[in-house]
Design a protein around this motif. Structure first.
Motif, mmCIF file in Angstrom:
data_model
loop_
_atom_site.group_PDB
_atom_site.id
_atom_site.type_symbol
_atom_site.label_atom_id
_atom_site.label_comp_id
_atom_site.label_asym_id
_atom_site.label_seq_id
_atom_site.Cartn_x
_atom_site.Cartn_y
_atom_site.Cartn_z
ATOM 1 N N HIS A 171 0.818 -1.125 -0.038
ATOM 2 C CA HIS A 171 -0.007 0.054 -0.040
ATOM 3 C C HIS A 171 0.946 1.224 0.078
ATOM 4 O O HIS A 171 1.838 1.207 0.814
ATOM 5 N N PHE A 172 0.520 2.160 -0.729
ATOM 6 C CA PHE A 172 1.192 3.407 -0.847
ATOM 7 C C PHE A 172 0.462 4.597 -0.851
ATOM 8 O O PHE A 172 -0.469 4.557 -1.678
ATOM 9 N N GLU A 173 0.640 5.568 -0.155
ATOM 10 C CA GLU A 173 -0.124 6.672 0.202
ATOM 11 C C GLU A 173 -0.507 7.183 -1.224
ATOM 12 O O GLU A 173 0.567 7.836 -1.851
ATOM 13 N N GLY A 174 -1.678 7.893 -1.652
ATOM 14 C CA GLY A 174 -1.865 8.428 -2.774
ATOM 15 C C GLY A 174 -1.842 7.830 -4.051
ATOM 16 O O GLY A 174 -1.838 8.441 -4.993
ATOM 17 N N LEU A 175 -1.331 6.498 -4.136
ATOM 18 C CA LEU A 175 -1.243 5.644 -5.439
ATOM 19 C C LEU A 175 -2.117 4.473 -5.240
ATOM 20 O O LEU A 175 -2.211 4.002 -4.148
ATOM 21 N N GLU A 176 -2.662 4.312 -6.461
ATOM 22 C CA GLU A 176 -3.367 3.215 -6.840
ATOM 23 C C GLU A 176 -2.608 2.312 -7.654
ATOM 24 O O GLU A 176 -2.019 2.483 -8.774
ATOM 25 N N ILE A 177 -2.422 1.098 -7.191
ATOM 26 C CA ILE A 177 -1.714 -0.055 -7.676
ATOM 27 C C ILE A 177 -2.206 -0.647 -8.963
ATOM 28 O O ILE A 177 -3.323 -1.283 -8.586
ATOM 29 N N ALA A 178 -1.830 -0.538 -10.009
ATOM 30 C CA ALA A 178 -2.514 -0.831 -11.315
ATOM 31 C C ALA A 178 -2.048 -2.262 -11.731
ATOM 32 O O ALA A 178 -2.712 -3.125 -12.348
ATOM 33 N N THR A 179 -0.953 -3.007 -11.180
ATOM 34 C CA THR A 179 -0.534 -4.209 -11.497
ATOM 35 C C THR A 179 -1.528 -5.359 -10.787
ATOM 36 O O THR A 179 -1.753 -4.850 -9.508
ATOM 37 N N SER A 180 -1.623 -6.519 -10.979
ATOM 38 C CA SER A 180 -2.519 -7.325 -10.545
ATOM 39 C C SER A 180 -1.837 -7.862 -9.185
ATOM 40 O O SER A 180 -0.771 -7.962 -8.825
ATOM 41 N N LYS A 181 -2.809 -8.056 -8.388
ATOM 42 C CA LYS A 181 -2.546 -8.092 -6.767
ATOM 43 C C LYS A 181 -1.941 -9.527 -6.627
ATOM 44 O O LYS A 181 -1.223 -9.839 -5.638
ATOM 45 N N ASP A 182 -1.887 -10.489 -7.672
ATOM 46 C CA ASP A 182 -1.433 -11.735 -7.348
ATOM 47 C C ASP A 182 0.051 -11.917 -7.850
ATOM 48 O O ASP A 182 0.668 -12.938 -7.770
ATOM 49 N N VAL A 183 0.598 -10.877 -8.574
ATOM 50 C CA VAL A 183 1.927 -10.730 -9.044
ATOM 51 C C VAL A 183 3.115 -10.658 -7.720
ATOM 52 O O VAL A 183 2.817 -9.873 -6.867
ATOM 53 N N VAL A 184 3.871 -11.595 -7.843
ATOM 54 C CA VAL A 184 4.874 -11.747 -6.501
ATOM 55 C C VAL A 184 5.901 -10.744 -6.927
ATOM 56 O O VAL A 184 6.407 -10.642 -8.110
ATOM 57 N N VAL A 185 6.174 -10.011 -6.124
ATOM 58 C CA VAL A 185 7.347 -8.704 -6.443
ATOM 59 C C VAL A 185 8.574 -9.368 -5.931
ATOM 60 O O VAL A 185 9.732 -9.209 -6.872
ATOM 61 N N CYS A 186 8.557 -9.914 -4.821
ATOM 62 C CA CYS A 186 10.258 -10.503 -4.554
ATOM 63 C C CYS A 186 9.850 -11.812 -3.629
ATOM 64 O O CYS A 186 8.840 -11.815 -2.833
ATOM 65 N N SER A 187 10.741 -12.612 -3.260
ATOM 66 C CA SER A 187 10.575 -13.793 -2.544
ATOM 67 C C SER A 187 12.166 -14.250 -2.003
ATOM 68 O O SER A 187 13.219 -13.786 -2.639
#
Length: 200
Positions: A166-182
Motif C-alpha cells: 500500500h502506498f499513500e496517494g497511489l493506486e496500484i494497477a499491477t495485478s494483486k497476485d503478482v509476486v514482487v520478491c521472494s
C-alpha cells in the motif's frame, strides 16, 4: 518524479521511408498523444523528431521522468509511453510520448526499491526480485521516483505480492497476485536448517 527538458522539431513527412532518413541523420521519430482526437475519435498524434543524443538521458537510465517536451518552441508536459527497439541491433527506433496535466491521473511503471536486510537473507537464503517496476495510477505530480518496499521481516520460502503493498496517494494497477520478491532457500540455508534441527 524528476523533470527534464527535451527539445524536438515537428515532422512534416511520416512513414517508414521518412523515418529511415531521420535515423540516418541521428534523429529519432516520435509521436506525442494527448487530449486531441481525430474525426474518428482516436487519439491524434503530433509527429516530431528528437536527436538521439537528447534521448539518451531519458532512455538509458533506471529513472523515470516528467519530460518537458519543447517542440518548435511549444511546451508539452509528458511522460514516455512506449519505446520501440530494433529486434536485432537493439537500436532505438521510435518513442511514443503521452501528454499529461496536473488534473488527470496517469498510469505509469515505477521502479521497485527493496529496503532493509531480509531475515531470510541473514539466514542464508537468496533474494529474488521478480518485477523491477509496478504500474501505478495517480496524478503525475504525486508519483514518486521509486517505490520503497521494506523486506526486513521476509523469511526463507516467503514472498511479497502486490496485494500486500500500500502506498499513500497511489493506486496500484499491477495485478494483486503478482509476486514482487521472494526468498529462495540455498544449500547454505538448507544445511544451516538441518544442523539446527539435529542440534534440537
Amino acid at each position: 518524479m524528476k523533470e527534464i527538458n527535451v527539445i524536438g522539431q515537428k515532422r512534416t513527412e511520416t512513414g517508414k521511408k521518412a523515418s529511415k532518413e531521420l535515423r540516418k541523420e541521428g534523429l529519432i521519430p516520435c509521436n506525442l498523444y494527448g487530449e486531441a482526437k481525430d474525426e474518428n475519435g482516436l487519439p491524434k498524434a503530433l509527429s516530431f523528431s528528437v536527436p538521439m543524443k537528447e534521448l539518451r538521458k531519458i532512455v538509458y537510465t533506471p529513472h523515470i521522468y516528467v519530460i518537458n517536451l519543447v517542440i518548435d518552441g511549444e511546451n508539452h508536459t509528458s511522460v514516455m509511453k512506449e519505446l520501440q527497439f530494433h529486434p536485432v541491433t537493439d537500436a532505438l527506433l521510435h518513442i511514443d510520448f503521452y501528454e499529461v496535466n496536473d488534473q488527470k491521473p496517469i498510469t505509469i511503471g515505477i521502479p521497485v526499491k527493496l529496503t532493509g536486510l531480509a531475515q531470510g537473507v541473514r539466514d542464508g537464503g537468496r533474494m529474488n526480485l521478480s518485477v523491477r517496476k509496478l504500474n501505478v495510477t495517480a496524478k503525475y505530480q504525486d508519483i514518486p521516483e521509486h517505490l520503497d518496499i521494506d523486506v526486513t521481516d521476509l523469511k526463507i520460502g516467503k514472498s511479497i505480492k502486490v496485494g500486500d503493498l500500500h502506498f499513500e496517494g497511489l493506486e496500484i494497477a499491477t495485478s494483486k497476485d503478482v509476486v514482487v520478491c521472494s526468498i529462495k532457500a540455498t544449500r547454505k540455508s538448507a544445511a544451516a536448517a538441518s544442523s539446527n534441527d539435529s542440534a534440537e
